[in-house]
Design an enzyme around this catalytic site. Structure first.
Site, short mmCIF file in Angstrom:
data_model
loop_
_atom_site.label_atom_id
_atom_site.label_comp_id
_atom_site.label_asym_id
_atom_site.label_seq_id
_atom_site.Cartn_x
_atom_site.Cartn_y
_atom_site.Cartn_z
N CYS A 1 14.72 -32.06 -18.15
CA CYS A 1 13.48 -31.38 -18.54
C CYS A 1 12.56 -31.18 -17.34
CB CYS A 1 12.74 -32.21 -19.56
SG CYS A 1 13.75 -32.66 -20.96
N ARG B 1 16.54 -27.19 -12.84
CA ARG B 1 16.80 -28.53 -13.36
C ARG B 1 17.69 -28.49 -14.61
NH1 ARG B 1 13.17 -32.31 -11.58
NH2 ARG B 1 13.16 -33.46 -13.52
N TRP C 1 15.79 -29.95 -21.84
CA TRP C 1 17.24 -30.11 -21.78
C TRP C 1 17.58 -31.07 -22.90
CZ3 TRP C 1 20.97 -33.94 -20.57
CH2 TRP C 1 22.22 -33.44 -20.18
N ASN D 1 9.55 -35.81 -20.24
CA ASN D 1 10.87 -35.84 -19.60
C ASN D 1 11.31 -37.30 -19.60
OD1 ASN D 1 13.13 -35.60 -17.98
ND2 ASN D 1 11.97 -35.49 -16.09
N GLY D 2 12.51 -37.56 -20.14
CA GLY D 2 12.99 -38.94 -20.19
C GLY D 2 13.52 -39.24 -21.59
N GLU E 1 35.88 -32.74 -4.74
CA GLU E 1 34.68 -31.91 -4.70
C GLU E 1 35.03 -30.43 -4.92
OE1 GLU E 1 31.70 -32.49 -5.00
OE2 GLU E 1 30.60 -30.80 -4.17
N LYS F 1 33.38 -28.22 -7.87
CA LYS F 1 32.64 -26.98 -7.60
C LYS F 1 33.15 -25.87 -8.50
CE LYS F 1 29.65 -27.84 -6.01
NZ LYS F 1 29.47 -29.21 -5.91
N GLU G 1 32.43 -26.69 -12.53
CA GLU G 1 31.06 -26.76 -13.04
C GLU G 1 30.40 -25.39 -13.12
OE1 GLU G 1 28.25 -29.06 -10.70
OE2 GLU G 1 29.18 -28.45 -8.85
N HIS H 1 53.84 -38.70 -10.93
CA HIS H 1 53.67 -39.73 -11.97
C HIS H 1 53.05 -39.16 -13.24
CE1 HIS H 1 54.98 -42.71 -9.11
NE2 HIS H 1 54.20 -42.09 -8.22
N LYS I 1 20.09 -30.23 -12.89
CA LYS I 1 20.11 -30.54 -11.46
C LYS I 1 19.90 -32.03 -11.22
CE LYS I 1 20.20 -29.71 -7.07
NZ LYS I 1 21.56 -29.52 -6.52
O1 M6R Z 1 20.83 -36.06 -7.36
P1 M6R Z 1 22.13 -36.78 -7.24
O2 M6R Z 1 22.81 -36.55 -5.93
O3 M6R Z 1 22.03 -38.24 -7.56
O4 M6R Z 1 23.06 -36.13 -8.35
C1 M6R Z 1 24.34 -36.62 -8.60
C2 M6R Z 1 25.15 -35.62 -9.39
O5 M6R Z 1 24.53 -35.34 -10.61
C3 M6R Z 1 25.34 -34.32 -8.61
O6 M6R Z 1 25.95 -34.55 -7.38
C4 M6R Z 1 26.20 -33.33 -9.40
O7 M6R Z 1 27.49 -33.82 -9.56
C5 M6R Z 1 26.17 -32.01 -8.67
N1 M6R Z 1 25.16 -31.17 -9.20
C6 M6R Z 1 27.45 -31.29 -8.69
O8 M6R Z 1 27.38 -30.11 -7.95
#
Ligand code: M6R
Length: 608
Positions: A2, A27, A75, A101-102, A481, A485, A488, A504, A603
Site C-alpha cells: 500500500c 509499490r 494492495w 499500510n501494514g 535471477e 525476471k 515475474e 534427477h 515493490k
Molecule cells: O526490497 P527488498 O530487496 O528486500 O525486496 C526483496 C524482494 O521482494 C525483491 O527482490 C523482489 O524479489 C524483486 N522485486 C524481484 O524483481
C-alpha cells in the site's frame, strides 16, 4: 504494498494526493482512494483498479474541494480488491478517516469487541477496526486518542488520519511500515516513500517506530507513544526528481537497466581509495574480520539471489563458511547463530517485513548484523549494527535490476575485503580483481547497447509456456535471477535448476522446442555444463547459451549463443544477468504486459 499520501497546505489537496499516489504506483496496488475535508465534511472517493479510474471519477481531483486530505493505494491483504475494501476507511459519522499500510494482527479480536459495543463494519479489511477504534477512544484530543489506539493494536502500521473536528491538522503514525514527512514551502506532506513528495520538497523527516507526527499548514510536531513532544532532525534528499521519472524510456525497468553502469560505478567508487578496498561503514576491525566464523546471508527474492552468488564468492575467495536463507524461512527455523557469526541482511527497500524480522531475530541473539541496503534511512538501515549502502538511487520498477547489480558489487567488495584481511588472496590478485571490478560498468554498457539481438530472440518466445534456466555454481545463482525476471513480468512459467540436478527429475519436463537458457561462465565447470546442454538438446530442448567471449565451440552444442566480455570468474554474474534481464523485459513487452507493475506484486513487501 500500500501507498500513503497526505497533504495540508494552501493548494487544493485532491490533485496533489493523486499526483503523490501516482509516484507510489510502483509499490503495487489494486484499488485507490482519497479523503478530503471540504470545509464542512470529510468527502471520500474510492475506486477499484488503476489510479486513473479514481482520477477520472474526480476529474483529476478537481471536483473535490479542500486543502487537507489523505490518499491511499491498496494492495489487498484482508478482503478482495473492491471499492468498499479500498481505503480511506471511516467511522459511522464520517468524522474520522484513516489510511493504513501494514497488517493489524489482532483485528479479529478488536472487531468482535467493537461489534459488541454496537459498531458496524462494512468492509472485510483489518484497517476498518482502526477507524472505529479511533472513534471509540476519541477524547477530543487526537494525540491522546491515537496513543490509546496504538496501545491496543498489534501488528504493523503506517497511518494517515484526519479528524473533522480538527480540520487544520493531518496526523501520521508508524510502526514497522515506512512513512516519511515532507516539509514544503506552502504546505506539508506525509508519504510512504520520498518520490511522492519530491516534486514539492527535498526536506524530509523519517518517522521512527511508534512516533506520531501532527502536520499543520506551517508546522510539523512529533510525539512519542506516550504523547510527549519529541524533536527530530530533517534530512535533505540528494537525488534528483528525474531519478524517479521515466526520462524518455518506455518503462522504468528499461531506464533502470540502463542506469546499471552508473549504479555499479557509484557503489564501487567510494570503497576504493588509493587502490585499496576501504569499507569504513563496516565498522569492523581487521581482528574482528579475522574472527568471523560463519556468515549468514538473509534476504528475499532477487536480493536472496545475490546472496547465493555471494555465498559462492565468499566461500571460495575468503574461505569463510556462508549460509544463505530466504528471510521468511530464517526467522522461523530457529537458526544456530554461534559466537563469531555475522548476519548480513540484503534488501533494496530496507523495509521488507521478513528481512526486517530476520534482522531483529539475529540482533536479539546478540550476533553482529550488517545491512546491505539501498534506501537511506530505511528500517533495516537504521536497525542493523552497520550498513553498507548500495548507491542505486530510487528503483521504481517492481522487477529489480539496478539494485540487484549494486548489491552484487557490494558483496564482491565485502568478499575481497574479507579475503584480503584473512590472507586468502595476494596483493596482486586483489589488484587484478579491482581492475576487473572497475571495468564492469563499461562492459555492462556494452551488453546493454547490444539489446537488439536479445530483443529479436525474445520476440520468438512471447508464446512460450515454460522456460528453464540452468547453470552450475555462480551460474546457477544467475539462472535463478534470470528465471525470476522472466516469470515475474511476463507471467511465463519458469524455473531455475542446478544443471547437475536435471537428471534427477527436471529433464522429464523437456519437450520438443522447450527453451532452456544455459549459463556457462565458470571455466572449471564449462565441460560439465556443456554435457548437460547436450543431454537437453537430445530431448528436444532449444538451448540459448550465455557464455564468455572466446568460447565459440559452444556453438556446436547450443542453438543460440550470447557472449559476455571476459572478467574475473567471481564477477560474471554482473555481466551474464544483463542479457537475461533484457530477455525477460522484451518477452513481457512483446506480450503487452504491464512491465513496471506486474500483477499481484508489490515493490516493497512490508507485510509478512
Ligand atoms: O526490497 P527488498 O530487496 O528486500 O525486496 C526483496 C524482494 O521482494 C525483491 O527482490 C523482489 O524479489 C524483486 N522485486 C524481484 O524483481
Amino acid at each position: 504494498m500500500c501507498g500513503i499520501v497526505g497533504y495540508i497546505g494552501k493548494s487544493q489537496a485532491a490533485p496533489i494526493l493523486l499526483d503523490g499516489l501516482a509516484k507510489l504506483e510502483y509499490r503495487g496496488y489494486d484499488s485507490a482512494g482519497i479523503a478530503v475535508f471540504d470545509g464542512e465534511d470529510i468527502q471520500v472517493k474510492k475506486a477499484t483498479g488503476r489510479l486513473k479510474v479514481l482520477s477520472e471519477l474526480t476529474h483529476d481531483g478537481t471536483t473535490m474541494p479542500g486543502t487537507i486530505g489523505i490518499g491511499h493505494t491498496r494492495w489487498a491483504t484482508h478482503g478482495a480488491p473492491s471499492d468498499v475494501n479500498a481505503h480511506p476507511h471511516y467511522n459511522k459519522e464520517r468524522t474520522i478517516a484513516v489510511v493504513h499500510n501494514g497488517i493489524i494482527e489482532n483485528y479479529v479480536k478488536l472487531r468482535t469487541r467493537l461489534q459488541e459495543k454496537g459498531y458496524t463494519f462494512v468492509s472485510e479489511t483489518d484497517t476498518e477496526v482502526l477507524a472505529h477504534l479511533l472513534d471509540y477512544y476519541y477524547t477530543g484530543d487526537p494525540i491522546e486518542t491515537i496513543t490509546k489506539v496504538m496501545h491496543r493494536v498489534e501488528g504493523s502500521y503506517a497511518l494517515g488520519i484526519i479528524f473533522k473536528e480538527h480540520p487544520g491538522t493531518v496526523y501520521a503514525v508508524r510502526k514497522d511500515s515506512p512513512l516519511i514527512v515532507g516539509k514544503g514551502k506552502d504546505g506539508n506532506f506525509i508519504a510512504s516513500d520520498v518520490p511522492a513528495v519530491l516534486k514539492y520538497t527535498r526536506e524530509v523527516f523519517f518517522i521512527q517506530n511508534e512516533e506520531i507526527a501532527a502536520l499543520t499548514e506551517e508546522t510539523i510536531t512529533f510525539f512519542n507513544i506516550d504523547g510527549e513532544e519529541i524533536q527530530k532532525e530533517s534530512s535533505m534528499i540528494e537525488w534528483d526528481i528525474n531519478a524517479a521519472e521515466k526520462g524518455g524510456y518506455e518503462h522504468f525497468m528499461l531506464k533502470e537497466m540502463y542506469e546499471q553502469p552508473k549504479t555499479v560505478r557509484d557503489t564501487i567508487a567510494p570503497r576504493i581509495k588509493d587502490g585499496k578496498i576501504v569499507i569504513e561503514e563496516l565498522g569492523m576491525s581487521d581482528e574482528e574480520i579475522r574472527a568471523i566464523k560463519r556468515i549468514h546471508i538473509v534476504a528475499c527474492g532477487s536480493a536472496y539471489h545475490t546472496g547465493v552468488t555471494a555465498k559462492y564468492v565468499m566461500e571460495d575467495m575468503a574461505r569463510i563458511p556462508v549460509e544463505v536463507d530466504v528471510a521468511s524461512e530464517f526467522r522461523y527455523r530457529n537458526p544456530i547463530l554461534e559466537e563469531g557469526a555475522l548476519v548480513i541482511i540484503i534488501s533494496q527497500s530496507g523495509e521488507t517485513a521478513d528481512s526486517l524480522a530476520a534482522l531483529r531475530e539475529a540482533k536479539e541473539r546478540g550476533v553482529k548484523t550488517l545491512g546491505i541496503v539501498n534506501v537511506v534511512g530505511s528500517s533495516i538501515a537504521r536497525e542493523a549494527d552497520s550498513v553498507m549502502y548500495t548507491w542505486a538511487g530510487p528503483e521504481i520498477a517492481v522487477a529489480t535490476t539496478k539494485a540487484y547489480s549494486a548489491q552484487l558489487v557490494a558483496e564482491y567488495l565485502l568478499a575481497m575485503k574479507f579475503a584480503q584481511v584473512r590472507g586468502m588472496v595476494t596483493e596482486e590478485e586483489i589488484e587484478g580483481m579491482l581492475r576487473d571490478l572497475q571495468r564492469l560498468p563499461e562492459q555492462i554498457e556494452m551488453l546493454l547497447n547490444n539489446k537488439e539481438k536479445i530483443q529479436r530472440f525474445a520476440n520468438r518466445y512471447i508464446a512460450a509456456k515454460d522456460v528453464f534456466f540452468v547453470g552450475r555454481g555462480i551460474d546457477y545463482a544467475i539462472s535463478m535471477e534470470g528465471s525470476l525476471k522472466l516469470k515475474e513480468i511476463s507471467y511465463i512459467h519458469s524455473e531455475a535448476y542446478a544443471a547437475g540436478e536435471l537428471k534427477h527429475g527436471t529433464i522429464s519436463l523437456i519437450e520438443d522446442g522447450t527453451l532452456v537458457a544455459a549459463v556457462v561462465t565458470q571455466e572449471d565447470l564449462y565441460k560439465k555444463t556443456i554435457s548437460n546442454i547436450v543431454e537437453l538438446k537430445s530431448r528436444g530442448a532449444f538451448v540459448l547459451a550465455v557464455t564468455n567471449t572466446g568460447h565459440t565451440e559452444i556453438e556446436k552444442s547450443a542453438d543460440y549463443v550470447i557472449y559476455i566480455p571476459q572478467t574475473n570468474k567471481y564477477f560474471t554474474n554482473s555481466l551474464a544477468i544483463i542479457p537475461l534481464q533484457l530477455f525477460g523485459y522484451y518477452v513481457a513487452v512483446g506480450k503487452g504486459c504491464d512491465v513496471d507493475k506486474p500483477r499481484n506484486l508489490a515493490k516493497s513487501v512490508t507485510v509478512e
